[in-house]
Design an enzyme around this catalytic site. Structure first.
Site, PDB file in Angstrom:
ATOM      1  N   HIS A   1      22.426  53.625  49.499  1.00 36.39           N
ATOM      2  CA  HIS A   1      20.971  53.548  49.667  1.00 36.39           C
ATOM      3  C   HIS A   1      20.357  54.528  48.652  1.00 36.39           C
ATOM      4  O   HIS A   1      20.972  55.552  48.333  1.00 36.39           O
ATOM      5  CB  HIS A   1      20.651  53.991  51.101  1.00 36.39           C
TER       6      HIS A   1
ATOM      7  N   ASP B   1      26.286  59.915  54.192  1.00 33.07           N
ATOM      8  CA  ASP B   1      25.026  59.352  54.668  1.00 33.07           C
ATOM      9  C   ASP B   1      25.349  58.548  55.929  1.00 33.07           C
ATOM     10  O   ASP B   1      25.904  57.459  55.851  1.00 33.07           O
ATOM     11  CB  ASP B   1      24.443  58.461  53.562  1.00 33.07           C
TER      12      ASP B   1
ATOM     13  N   GLN C   1      23.548  54.642  58.915  1.00 37.26           N
ATOM     14  CA  GLN C   1      24.023  53.426  59.586  1.00 37.26           C
ATOM     15  C   GLN C   1      25.347  53.681  60.315  1.00 37.26           C
ATOM     16  O   GLN C   1      25.976  52.741  60.799  1.00 37.26           O
ATOM     17  CB  GLN C   1      24.197  52.285  58.566  1.00 37.26           C
TER      18      GLN C   1
ATOM     19  N   LYS D   1      16.770  54.972  63.824  1.00 36.39           N
ATOM     20  CA  LYS D   1      17.705  53.841  63.730  1.00 36.39           C
ATOM     21  C   LYS D   1      18.668  53.811  64.916  1.00 36.39           C
ATOM     22  O   LYS D   1      19.581  53.000  64.965  1.00 36.39           O
ATOM     23  CB  LYS D   1      18.499  53.931  62.420  1.00 36.39           C
TER      24      LYS D   1
ATOM     25  N   CYS E   1      16.529  48.990  49.431  1.00 34.51           N
ATOM     26  CA  CYS E   1      16.668  50.340  48.837  1.00 34.51           C
ATOM     27  C   CYS E   1      18.065  50.516  48.262  1.00 34.51           C
ATOM     28  O   CYS E   1      18.667  51.599  48.402  1.00 34.51           O
ATOM     29  CB  CYS E   1      16.362  51.441  49.848  1.00 34.51           C
TER      30      CYS E   1
HETATM   31  N1  PLP Z   1      20.671  55.646  54.091  1.00 30.55           N
HETATM   32  C1  PLP Z   1      20.871  54.442  54.627  1.00 30.55           C
HETATM   33  C2  PLP Z   1      22.245  53.828  54.574  1.00 30.55           C
HETATM   34  C3  PLP Z   1      19.824  53.762  55.240  1.00 30.55           C
HETATM   35  O1  PLP Z   1      20.030  52.551  55.782  1.00 30.55           O
HETATM   36  C4  PLP Z   1      18.542  54.357  55.264  1.00 30.55           C
HETATM   37  C5  PLP Z   1      17.402  53.630  55.823  1.00 30.55           C
HETATM   38  O2  PLP Z   1      17.372  52.422  55.835  1.00 30.55           O
HETATM   39  C6  PLP Z   1      18.400  55.632  54.711  1.00 30.55           C
HETATM   40  C7  PLP Z   1      19.479  56.244  54.125  1.00 30.55           C
HETATM   41  C8  PLP Z   1      17.087  56.334  54.750  1.00 30.55           C
HETATM   42  O3  PLP Z   1      16.762  56.639  56.069  1.00 30.55           O
HETATM   43  P1  PLP Z   1      15.345  57.207  56.457  1.00 30.55           P
HETATM   44  O4  PLP Z   1      14.337  56.273  55.848  1.00 30.55           O
HETATM   45  O5  PLP Z   1      15.322  57.193  57.944  1.00 30.55           O
HETATM   46  O6  PLP Z   1      15.249  58.575  55.894  1.00 30.55           O
END
Ligand code: PLP
Length: 421
Positions: free
Chosen positions: A136, A213, A216, A239, A378
């Site tokens: 992401h 990260d 998910q 999430k 993203c």
């Molecule tokens: N990393 C992953 C794998 C994500 O799916 C997301 C959000 O969709 C993020 C980072 C960013 O998360 P947040 O927007 O809650 O900071």
């Protein structure tokens, strides 16, 4: 297609047996109020159960005050509620050292904190940062920007054709010059579940920081962050049934103590002199200013709710739904399902329909009450490798059931016929 009238033609009754939702839909006010809605965008954000909304309301109605500030009883109660939320969330995540759980607005802020505070202090010109093609933007851009600011090398571990990481190739990239290995636990775009232990092993062999990260990962897998072996783990509460703007970073105590603060201001100081300031102890050193107390309060309630559901059941439930969706979509002419086989992914199914733009497709699905995500998720570096601009993504969670799969497949098929005609 409603839950009540769904037809069971596309997948067999035997396959559908047991495909009821893990969490009662009636626990979720928004879903209860809209029985015909098929919410398939939980990878973006989940719906919130009543217990989370109630915990937040109860906090404001009975405890609200600025924590850590006042000597009066209400402020002490707010401090206690905030601390108690940290204890419950740390327990849920398998973090024994509670004060190494830093509250942030979510994964993005957590990863920026690590890249900025630890990265600026430790990554130098000529060093290497390794990320993967699955990332992401939140786990890609902060590292790319850090590398460019300090003159480090930024390299990307590529994927196999099925969207899993080429671990042999990645291992060759992780050299003694590598200072950071940043990778996702589960891909938000393809659903790929990554082998954390193997990747952590690569980082440990060269003494690099292993940053995961978990946006998910934490919502879906029955994890203990302490046993993952990572140096830093970022997650987002929204999430995992928690409120927007909740989430955090878990990082090794020694690293948090060594690195400079991320933001300066109230709460994060021990003593402010005219020339020098000293920092507060953990976790306060990294939580400058008045905290968003309602966020951890709501998230702790979400963690309790997931625990009561049986956390070990979540992945199996959504994986079963994803497998059903993959099978149903594969029957539709023109549909290409992207990513690994069902047993190597979470509850995410990304697909394309011939040359129909995912935005157009998702609008047609919306007319049938099917909420899916369309776009690059993203993950533009990944989209380039897949040779697509965008995909349509359905993502499943605890309140989904077989009727959601059925509605998705029926709606995609109807859209296909409409575009063909
Ligand atoms: N990393 C992953 C794998 C994500 O799916 C997301 C959000 O969709 C993020 C980072 C960013 O998360 P947040 O927007 O809650 O900071």
């Amino acid at each position: 297609m409603s839950r009540q009238t769904m037809s069971r033609t596309r997948v067999s009754d035997a396959e559908l047996a047991g495909m009821t939702s893990l969490a009662p839909r009636s626990d979720f006010p928004l879903l209860a109020a809209q029985p015909h809605l098929h919410y398939l965008d939980s990878a973006a954000t989940t719906q919130k159960p009543r217990v989370v909304l109630d915990a937040i309301t109860r906090y404001y109605e009975t405890v609200n005050a600025n924590p850590h500030r006042g000597a009066y009883r209400l402020s002490a109660a707010a401090t206690e509620a905030y601390h108690h939320a940290r204890v419950r969330i740390a327990k849920f995540l398998g973090v024994a050292d509670v004060d190494t759980l830093i509250f942030t607005r979510g994964t993005t802020e957590s990863l920026n904190l690590v890249a900025s505070a630890w990265g600026r202090a430790n990554v130098k010109a000529g060093d290497r940062i390794v990320v993967t093609r699955l990332e992401h933007h939140a786990n890609f851009v902060p590292w790319q920007a850090l590398a460019s600011a300090v003159g480090a090398e930024f390299v990307i571990a590529e994927l196999h054709a099925d969207g899993t990481i080429d671990l042999d190739a990645m291992a060759r990239l992780v050299t003694p010059r590598t200072k950071v290995v940043a990778f996702g636990h589960v891909s938000n775009a393809l659903g790929t579940v990554n082998p954390v232990a193997e990747i952590v092993g690569m980082a440990q062999r060269v003494g690099a920081l292993a940053v995961c990260d978990g946006a998910q990962g934490a919502p879906h897998l029955d994890i203990s962050v302490d046993s993952l072996g990572v140096d830093a783990y970022a997650f987002s509460g929204h999430k995992m049934l928690g409120p927007m703007g909740s989430g955090g970073l878990v990082m090794r105590r020694a690293l948090l103590e060594q690195m400079p603060p991320y933001q300066m201001g109230g709460d994060m100081i021990a003593h402010v002199g005219d020339e020098h300031t000293t920092w507060n102890v953990l976790p306060h050193k990294f939580e400058a200013g008045t905290p968003n107390v309602e966020a951890p309060i709501g998230l702790a309630a979400a963690c309790d709710y997931l625990t009561a559901l049986g956390r070990g059941n979540v992945l199996a439930h959504e994986r079963a739904l994803a497998a059903q969706a993959m099978a149903a979509l594969a029957e539709i002419p023109g549909v290409t399902v992207l990513g690994p086989p069902a047993n190597r992914r979470g509850g995410v199914v990304s697909f394309t329909l011939a040359d129909v733009h995912p935005h157009d497709l998702s609008q047609m699905l919306d007319a049938d009450g099917v909420c899916v995500r369309a776009g690059h998720h993203c993950a533009q570096p990944l989209m380039r490798a897949l040779n697509v601009h965008a995909t349509t993504r359905a993502s499943f969670y605890v309140y989904n059931d077989a009727s959601d799969v059925e509605a998705l497949a029926a709606s995609v098929d109807a859209a296909r016929r409409k575009f063909a005609g």
